[in-house]
Design an enzyme around this catalytic site. Structure first.
Site: not given
Length: 318
Positions: A233, A271, A289
């Site tokens: 994760r 970010e 992912h």
């Protein structure tokens, strides 16, 4: 005695086989992959079970509305979007399917490692643009390196199995598992893991304990660390820490299938700055992912979920 099939709401895209598998097992599926979270909240009292992937937060608010709910089935491994303590307190079963995509994750991790070690992405890009640089793309061998697997569940074990033929040393640390079941894997204490890991492969769920566990202070405790792979994760690994170690030359590379914020077109300025550093670093490989997301695992997850539901005796309600 009369029986009625369990009514199951499926709220995410699943392999086409899911409805037939559920019907054959005695369930009554309602496949609605386009349903919104609010619509789920509105109709959840009608259902005995729900199958989710990542669209929906199975939180207290939803569970309090689910007056008939007997089970929640997660199509995958992670359960970080499920309020497990509250669900358990209400006597609702939780079923997930890490067995369904563990091989996909194992292969993906090995692919990322080999791509980094042998400069496959960079070499491919350069040759396609007319640059023939053999020395600049000289690779390193996985053989002889020490791979540290942090978390020895289904995914960590799968990576360990895939590493068997590479003649590297495989060590593992898991706070909650007392032993390992593969001859070529050494279970070590945390101090040894910090001291001897050269390649770190992270395989932990996202919990309050693991959120941003791998920050700069934690990563600085590794004495020989040269490469990080994260296929678990995104929020267990601080990207700013990865960038700091890459910039200092401590890390030679990173392979990340997951990010802190995976909505990469809606990043904050901070970010975005960290993401741009990663994206522009030739020693970083990123994937969206998809480590556990293969054509084979897509169907296999259905098989695992349905078989577990049957095994739990949830196919019918009396």
């Amino acid at each position: 005695m009369n029986t009625t099939s369990q009514k199951v709401l499926i709220v995410d895209l699943m392999h086409d086989s899911i409805s037939k598998m559920l019907i054959d097992a005695g369930f009554a599926p309602d496949y609605r992959p386009d349903i919104s979270p609010q619509e789920v909240h509105d109709i959840i009292p009608e259902y005995d079970g729900i199958i989710v992937r990542s669209k929906l937060e199975v939180d207290k608010e939803l569970l309090d509305k689910a007056s008939k709910l007997k089970f929640v089935a997660r199509a995958g491994a992670g359960i970080d979007k499920v309020d497990y303590p509250y669900l358990t307190a209400k006597g609702i079963k939780l079923v997930n399917a890490p067995e369904g995509n563990r091989d996909a994750v194992g292969e993906h991790v090995i692919g990322m490692l080999l791509s980094l070690f042998h400069n496959l992405n960079r070499g491919n890009r350069e040759v396609k643009h007319g640059k023939w640089d053999r020395e600049g793309n000289r690779g390193m061998e996985l053989k002889g390196k020490t791979v540290g697997i942090f978390g020895y569940g289904f995914m960590g074990r799968s990576v360990a199995r895939k590493l068997q033929g590479f003649e590297c040393r495989v060590i593992t640390y898991d706070k909650y598992k007392s032993d390992v079941d593969l001859d070529w894997v050494e279970k070590v204490d945390l101090e040894t893991f910090f001291n001897e890991t050269e390649i770190l492969s992270i395989h932990v769920p996202l919990t309050s304990e693991t959120k941003f566990l791998f920050d700069l202070d934690y990563l600085n405790q590794f004495k020989k660390l040269k490469l990080i792979v994260n296929s678990s994760r995104g929020e267990v690994l601080k990207l700013s820490a990865v960038n700091t170690l890459l910039e200092s030359g401590t890390l030679l590379g990173a392979a990340l299938d997951v990010l802190e914020n995976e909505k990469i077109n809606k990043l904050s300025s901070e970010e975005q700055a960290e993401f741009d550093k990663l994206a522009n670093n030739l020693q970083v490989i990123l994937s969206p992912h998809v480590a556990g997301w293969t054509f084979e695992s897509y169907e296999r997850i259905n098989e695992v979920l349905v078989s577990k539901l049957v095994k739990e005796g949830l196919a019918q309600v009396r």
